[in-house]
Design an enzyme around this catalytic site. Structure first.
Site, PDB file in Angstrom:
ATOM      1  N   CYS A  33       6.868   0.157   2.475  1.00 57.39           N
ATOM      2  CA  CYS A  33       5.340   0.602   2.879  1.00 57.39           C
ATOM      3  C   CYS A  33       5.371   1.864   2.525  1.00 57.39           C
ATOM      4  CB  CYS A  33       5.119   0.288   4.056  1.00 57.39           C
ATOM      5  SG  CYS A  33       3.751   0.966   5.080  1.00 57.39           S
TER       6      CYS A  33
ATOM      7  N   CYS B 168       4.879   4.226   5.987  1.00 60.12           N
ATOM      8  CA  CYS B 168       5.642   4.294   6.953  1.00 60.12           C
ATOM      9  C   CYS B 168       7.124   3.862   6.670  1.00 60.12           C
ATOM     10  CB  CYS B 168       5.431   3.494   8.106  1.00 60.12           C
ATOM     11  SG  CYS B 168       5.725   1.559   7.819  1.00 60.12           S
TER      12      CYS B 168
ATOM     13  N   CYS C  65       1.028  -3.978   6.421  1.00 64.00           N
ATOM     14  CA  CYS C  65       2.459  -3.680   7.426  1.00 64.00           C
ATOM     15  C   CYS C  65       2.280  -3.996   8.770  1.00 64.00           C
ATOM     16  CB  CYS C  65       2.500  -2.122   7.047  1.00 64.00           C
ATOM     17  SG  CYS C  65       4.034  -1.562   7.651  1.00 64.00           S
TER      18      CYS C  65
ATOM     19  N   CYS D 159       2.788  -0.368  10.700  1.00 59.58           N
ATOM     20  CA  CYS D 159       1.669   0.764  10.924  1.00 59.58           C
ATOM     21  C   CYS D 159       0.290   0.321  10.616  1.00 59.58           C
ATOM     22  CB  CYS D 159       2.214   1.881   9.939  1.00 59.58           C
ATOM     23  SG  CYS D 159       1.792   1.515   7.969  1.00 59.58           S
TER      24      CYS D 159
ATOM     25  N   CYS E 252      -0.709 -11.090  -2.890  1.00 56.07           N
ATOM     26  CA  CYS E 252      -1.208 -10.217  -3.823  1.00 56.07           C
ATOM     27  C   CYS E 252      -1.509  -8.527  -3.346  1.00 56.07           C
ATOM     28  CB  CYS E 252      -2.617 -10.659  -4.416  1.00 56.07           C
ATOM     29  SG  CYS E 252      -3.424  -9.906  -5.580  1.00 56.07           S
TER      30      CYS E 252
END
Ligand code: ZN
Length: 150
Positions: A65, A68, A114, A117, A137
């Site tokens: 991510c 984070c 995510c 976060c 995607c």
């Protein structure tokens, strides 16, 4: 392995607990991210197809991510979808991704975020390759690749 049935189940009945949470204010995210990363991850934006730099990258490594640093996808589950966005068939771990119904633009789609976060990543569709048949995607701007051996 996560299948479309699990995705719908998470979307309707709640997501798995992440290993830990990262929570920041909008102002804090703004200082940490580029304007484009902020627009996509914190304001649920979408990059133009084929514009993302990770779209055509197939180096071995781990995608995490951009907000984070949580590990989200592995290059071994990345595939050429031809859609112009990085596409994966599975998350790296079952609880890495959060699923929510997205009813914008008059469609019902499953948004993926995510789970650590709540950063917006993209959407998941049930038209991927065997065996999971899933296609995550993902916006290039939402993830970063740490190449193996580096
Ligand atoms: Zn995150």
């Amino acid at each position: 392995m996560i299948t479309w049935k699990e995705v719908i189940d998470f979307t309707n009945n709640g997501n798995l607990k992440p290993d830990f949470r990262v929570e920041k204010t909008t102002e804090e995210w703004k200082t940490l991210l580029t304007p484009e990363q902020f627009r996509i991850t914190r304001q649920k934006g979408t990059e133009r197809s084929f514009s993302g730099e990770l779209c055509s990258v197939h180096d071995p490594g781990i995608y995490s991510c951009v907000c984070c640093d949580t590990k989200l996808f592995d290059s071994t589950i990345k595939f050429q979808s031809g859609t112009g966005w990085p596409s994966f068939t599975q998350p790296i771990k079952e609880n890495a991704i959060k699923y929510e119904a997205d009813k914008s633009f008059g469609m019902i789609r499953v948004e993926v975020m995510c789970n650590t976060c709540d950063g917006h990543l993209g959407h998941v569709f049930p038209d991927g390759p065997e065996p999971s048949k899933l296609r995550y995607c993902i916006n290039s701007e939402s993830i970063k690749l740490k190449k193996s051996g580096k």
